[in-house]
Design a protein around this motif. Structure first.
Motif, PDB file in Angstrom:
ATOM      1  N   MET A  23       0.823  -1.201   0.000  1.00  0.00           N
ATOM      2  CA  MET A  23       0.000   0.000   0.000  1.00  0.00           C
ATOM      3  C   MET A  23       0.861   1.256   0.000  1.00  0.00           C
ATOM      4  O   MET A  23       0.582   2.211  -0.714  1.00  0.00           O
ATOM      5  CB  MET A  23      -0.915   0.014   1.236  1.00  0.00           C
ATOM      6  N   TYR A 204      -7.867   3.965   7.656  1.00  0.00           N
ATOM      7  CA  TYR A 204      -8.331   2.632   8.045  1.00  0.00           C
ATOM      8  C   TYR A 204      -9.620   2.761   8.848  1.00  0.00           C
ATOM      9  O   TYR A 204     -10.539   1.978   8.718  1.00  0.00           O
ATOM     10  CB  TYR A 204      -7.333   1.923   8.960  1.00  0.00           C
ATOM     11  N   THR A 207     -12.708   4.272   6.661  1.00  0.00           N
ATOM     12  CA  THR A 207     -13.232   3.403   5.620  1.00  0.00           C
ATOM     13  C   THR A 207     -13.803   2.113   6.175  1.00  0.00           C
ATOM     14  O   THR A 207     -14.422   1.353   5.467  1.00  0.00           O
ATOM     15  CB  THR A 207     -12.146   2.999   4.602  1.00  0.00           C
ATOM     16  N   GLY A 208     -13.598   1.844   7.438  1.00  0.00           N
ATOM     17  CA  GLY A 208     -14.103   0.600   8.006  1.00  0.00           C
ATOM     18  C   GLY A 208     -13.105  -0.539   7.925  1.00  0.00           C
ATOM     19  O   GLY A 208     -13.381  -1.651   8.371  1.00  0.00           O
ATOM     20  N   MET A 209     -11.929  -0.270   7.335  1.00  0.00           N
ATOM     21  CA  MET A 209     -10.923  -1.332   7.197  1.00  0.00           C
ATOM     22  C   MET A 209     -10.423  -1.768   8.567  1.00  0.00           C
ATOM     23  O   MET A 209     -10.171  -2.953   8.798  1.00  0.00           O
ATOM     24  CB  MET A 209      -9.760  -0.806   6.354  1.00  0.00           C
ATOM     25  N   ARG A 212     -12.787  -4.133  10.028  1.00  0.00           N
ATOM     26  CA  ARG A 212     -12.733  -5.423   9.342  1.00  0.00           C
ATOM     27  C   ARG A 212     -11.541  -6.219   9.839  1.00  0.00           C
ATOM     28  O   ARG A 212     -11.609  -7.418  10.044  1.00  0.00           O
ATOM     29  CB  ARG A 212     -12.646  -5.194   7.822  1.00  0.00           C
ATOM     30  N   ALA A 215     -12.066  -7.658  13.170  1.00  0.00           N
ATOM     31  CA  ALA A 215     -12.925  -8.839  13.181  1.00  0.00           C
ATOM     32  C   ALA A 215     -12.175 -10.123  12.898  1.00  0.00           C
ATOM     33  O   ALA A 215     -12.720 -11.207  13.065  1.00  0.00           O
ATOM     34  CB  ALA A 215     -14.049  -8.662  12.146  1.00  0.00           C
TER      35      ALA A 215
ATOM     36  N   GLU B  51     -22.598  -6.598  15.916  1.00  0.00           N
ATOM     37  CA  GLU B  51     -21.243  -6.290  16.361  1.00  0.00           C
ATOM     38  C   GLU B  51     -20.929  -6.962  17.687  1.00  0.00           C
ATOM     39  O   GLU B  51     -19.801  -7.406  17.923  1.00  0.00           O
ATOM     40  CB  GLU B  51     -21.063  -4.783  16.480  1.00  0.00           C
ATOM     41  N   ILE B  84     -17.522 -12.354   8.346  1.00  0.00           N
ATOM     42  CA  ILE B  84     -18.194 -11.100   8.673  1.00  0.00           C
ATOM     43  C   ILE B  84     -18.197 -10.173   7.470  1.00  0.00           C
ATOM     44  O   ILE B  84     -17.170  -9.967   6.831  1.00  0.00           O
ATOM     45  CB  ILE B  84     -17.457 -10.398   9.827  1.00  0.00           C
ATOM     46  N   LEU B  86     -19.166  -6.256   6.905  1.00  0.00           N
ATOM     47  CA  LEU B  86     -19.617  -5.054   7.603  1.00  0.00           C
ATOM     48  C   LEU B  86     -20.425  -4.170   6.660  1.00  0.00           C
ATOM     49  O   LEU B  86     -20.325  -4.270   5.446  1.00  0.00           O
ATOM     50  CB  LEU B  86     -18.416  -4.273   8.142  1.00  0.00           C
ATOM     51  N   SER B  88     -20.180  -0.856   6.044  1.00  0.00           N
ATOM     52  CA  SER B  88     -19.363  -0.015   5.175  1.00  0.00           C
ATOM     53  C   SER B  88     -17.942  -0.477   5.332  1.00  0.00           C
ATOM     54  O   SER B  88     -17.311  -0.274   6.347  1.00  0.00           O
ATOM     55  CB  SER B  88     -19.471   1.450   5.578  1.00  0.00           C
ATOM     56  N   SER B  89     -17.469  -1.129   4.327  1.00  0.00           N
ATOM     57  CA  SER B  89     -16.116  -1.634   4.462  1.00  0.00           C
ATOM     58  C   SER B  89     -15.382  -1.446   3.170  1.00  0.00           C
ATOM     59  O   SER B  89     -15.816  -1.912   2.134  1.00  0.00           O
ATOM     60  CB  SER B  89     -16.158  -3.117   4.835  1.00  0.00           C
ATOM     61  N   ALA B  90     -14.302  -0.750   3.242  1.00  0.00           N
ATOM     62  CA  ALA B  90     -13.457  -0.659   2.074  1.00  0.00           C
ATOM     63  C   ALA B  90     -12.259  -1.548   2.338  1.00  0.00           C
ATOM     64  O   ALA B  90     -11.999  -1.936   3.467  1.00  0.00           O
ATOM     65  CB  ALA B  90     -13.020   0.770   1.861  1.00  0.00           C
ATOM     66  N   PHE B  91     -11.572  -1.876   1.309  1.00  0.00           N
ATOM     67  CA  PHE B  91     -10.347  -2.634   1.469  1.00  0.00           C
ATOM     68  C   PHE B  91      -9.192  -1.786   0.985  1.00  0.00           C
ATOM     69  O   PHE B  91      -9.392  -0.792   0.323  1.00  0.00           O
ATOM     70  CB  PHE B  91     -10.444  -3.940   0.681  1.00  0.00           C
ATOM     71  N   PHE B  92      -7.968  -2.187   1.336  1.00  0.00           N
ATOM     72  CA  PHE B  92      -6.796  -1.445   0.869  1.00  0.00           C
ATOM     73  C   PHE B  92      -6.981  -1.144  -0.611  1.00  0.00           C
ATOM     74  O   PHE B  92      -6.908  -2.041  -1.429  1.00  0.00           O
ATOM     75  CB  PHE B  92      -5.532  -2.278   1.055  1.00  0.00           C
TER      76      PHE B  92
END
Lengths: 372, 254
Positions: A23, A204, A207-209, A212, A215, B51, B84, B86, B88-92
């Protein structure tokens, strides 16, 4: 199950580190900005001051005819970087004002006089430089101080502990780049620690990363370790790049033996400023909260920690306050290593200062951390 | 419940420091292989409930047991067994989909084949694409792929079709049904009534932190009609969404 989960955690740590590094190197904008300022300053200032300090012009006014005074004047003339003129006091003052001299040295009439008991009284030499052109004058003054130190040792026959270390430097032509580059390395490390952590990490969160990742079964300690290792790799990369530019194009001096201590101090600095970054990113909910805090922390240090210009010209109160800034410890430490060939032990004061700041920032980071 | 429930929620509560009670003591069980829906308006407490089950939020009261494991006492073991998604979830954003799946493989200590996972969610051609290049529907499908990395016993989907166009929504429904056929339990939240009706074996209706009804969709509707309910609008054989799908075609447009 225990052995299995240890392997799993290591796999998780490795996976996250690799992903974070990818990244970093693929985010062209962030890469550009974290390297842009330091490189730009080095290039711009490096070119401006490139040829201006190969020689220092010294005006010596000798008002004493003691043996010591003669020795001192001879010693000054012997320094290869000095171009010495013997002049009267008025001429010296004029030269300094006009910029024809970088440093005037006045040896007072009572220099080298013996007291009633036959011992040498403390002899002081006055050195003056033009505040408008501090870099030449201050470098010259530093050399003068070393000179004085050496003479002290010779006169008092003190064991030459200090002389041995600094003798290599006495004849080195220190130019502005030797002052600037360690400052720029320090600056880039501070910006890496604060901005890349504060903003990288904040994204992070927003964005919700982060959620995630939370989790997954990775332990929070390993998660932070991945962030830490990533930033350390980045720090090595940036430091190597800046030093490479300095050495290749601007005659930055870094002895081979000093490379490792230089790198070690850079890494220590990275860890400390990362702690700052995490303190900000852990507490802030989003970029709007993080930005002002990051700026308040890093902007003053950019100018007050002796990165672009020495702090010698600061008023005394400011100078002593800025002594304790983390970037001051980092820049001074790096500079001592590069300019004076100092060992890690020699700069232990700076290292201690950094460690204390690291602990403080880390403590704040842990206390204020919020997952979202 | 004939068999042991895979998820047991007993008197679950969530109270925030400012006194706000998001979840006010709810209880339900989910059987293995079921598709269980939590239906309700925004602010009902659905996401908070999820959650707490997933270990992302502290529990104020009550207990959650997944496959016999107490979520509060064994959070990591629970995390290893569930998938799971979620809300609103973004990834790298700069990583490719395969690289992201490698990352999740590492995080879960798994060796799942990324291409196989992408095939399951119909994103095979996008394997080398970066996460930021995906459309909304593709992102949702990809995040389902990440829930399957650890071959979970149960997956939790938080509003999986919010923001998707009708085609993408239907495609996701098919995906969920495929996953159920393989024996994975699915627990999802939604505020789309039609979605709950089509997908879910049983539905819990939540409002203001409480479960106000829990049954199969058909039984709930029957109970409503038995209470003497008359619908406001005339119920037609088809809906406008059916018109749209018929005119534009069911295939995905992304």
């Amino acid at each position: 199950m225990a052995v299995n989960s240890r392997k799993r955690q290591m796999a998780a740590l490795r996976g996250l580190t690799v992903a974070s590094l990818k990244m970093y190197f693929r985010n062209r904008t962030a890469l550009f900005f974290s390297l842009f300022f330091p490189i730009m300053f080095i290039v711009v200032f490096g070119f401006i001051f490139k040829n201006s300090t190969s020689n220092f012009k010294i005006d010596v006014t000798n008002k004493s005819n003691s043996e010591l005074a003669k020795q001192f004047e001879a010693a000054v003339k012997k320094v290869p970087a000095f171009k010495v003129k013997e002049v009267g006091a008025d001429q010296a003052a004029t030269d300094l004002n006009k910029g024809d001299a970088d440093l005037t040295v006045t040896i007072p009439a009572d220099f080298g006089q013996k007291a009633a008991d036959g011992k040498l009284s403390e002899s002081k030499v006055q050195a003056q430089y033009n505040e408008a052109k501090p870099q030449n004058g201050q470098a010259a003054a530093q050399i003068m101080q070393q000179l004085a130190g050496n003479i002290n040792d010779a006169v008092t026959h003190a064991p030459k502990l200090v002389a041995v270390e600094s003798s290599g430097v006495k004849t080195k032509n220190l130019s502005y780049i030797d002052f600037l580059l360690p400052g720029m390395v320090g600056l880039s490390i501070m910006q890496l620690g604060i901005f890349s952590v504060a903003f990288g990490f904040i994204s992070y969160k927003t964005t919700g990363m982060l959620r995630r990742l939370q989790a997954t079964p990775i332990h929070p300690g390993n998660f932070l370790a991945a962030q830490g290792i990533t930033r350390l790799v980045m720090a090595v990369f940036q430091t190597a790049l800046l030093v490479g530019i300095g050495v290749s194009f601007f005659e930055f001096h870094l002895a081979a033996a000093s490379i490792l201590p230089f790198l070690i101090v850079s890494l220590l600095g990275s860890v400390v400023f990362m702690a700052f970054g995490f303190a900000i990113a852990g507490w802030a909910k989003n970029e709007d909260q993080a930005a002002p805090v990051a700026q308040v922390i890093q902007f003053p240090m950019m100018f007050l920690s002796g990165t672009f210009f020495p702090r010698d010209s600061f008023p005394a109160v400011l100078a002593s306050i800025t002594d304790y800034l983390p970037l001051t410890y980092l820049a001074d430490g790096l500079r001592h290593i590069a300019n004076d060939g100092a060992s890690l032990w020699a700069i232990r004061g700076d290292l201690l200062g950094l460690v204390v700041w690291g602990i403080v920032a880390g403590f704040i980071a842990i206390r204020l951390f919020r997952w979202e | 419940m004939m068999t042991e429930p895979i998820l047991e929620v007993k008197d679950l509560r969530k109270k925030y420091d400012d006194g706000f009670e998001a979840v006010k003591g709810i209880s339900f069980s989910v059987a293995p292989g079921e598709v269980f829906g939590i239906l309700g308006p925004n602010g009902a407490g659905k996401t908070t409930t999820l959650e707490m089950i997933e270990g992302l939020r502290t529990i104020s009261g009550g207990s959650v047991k997944l496959d016999g494991l107490d979520v509060q006492r064994n959070p990591y073991q629970v995390k290893e067994r569930i998938g799971i998604q979620l809300q609103s979830s973004a990834f790298f954003p700069n990583l490719k989909l395969v690289e992201l799946l490698d990352l999740f493989n590492g995080l879960y200590g798994q060796n799942s084949d990324p291409m196989e996972l992408l095939r399951e969610v119909n994103l095979e051609e996008k394997a080398q694409a970066a996460a930021k290049e995906l459309s909304g529907g593709q992102k949702q499908r990809f995040s389902i792929a990440t829930t399957l990395v650890n071959k979970p016993q149960a997956i939790f989907l938080d509003e999986p079709t919010t923001g998707l166009d009708p085609q993408a929504r239907r495609n996701l429904w098919e995906l969920v049904q495929q996953i159920q056929k393989k024996g994975t339990t699915v627990i999802l939240t939604t505020h789309y009534m039609e979605e709950a009706q089509i997908l879910c074996d049983r539905v819990a209706i939540m409002d203001e932190g409480k479960i106000i009804a829990l049954d199969t969709p058909d039984k709930l509707i029957k109970q409503l009609l038995d209470r003497g309910f008359k619908p406001h609008t005339k119920v037609q054989a088809a809906t406008l969404e059916d018109v749209f799908i018929d005119l534009t075609g069911k295939e995905l447009r992304d």
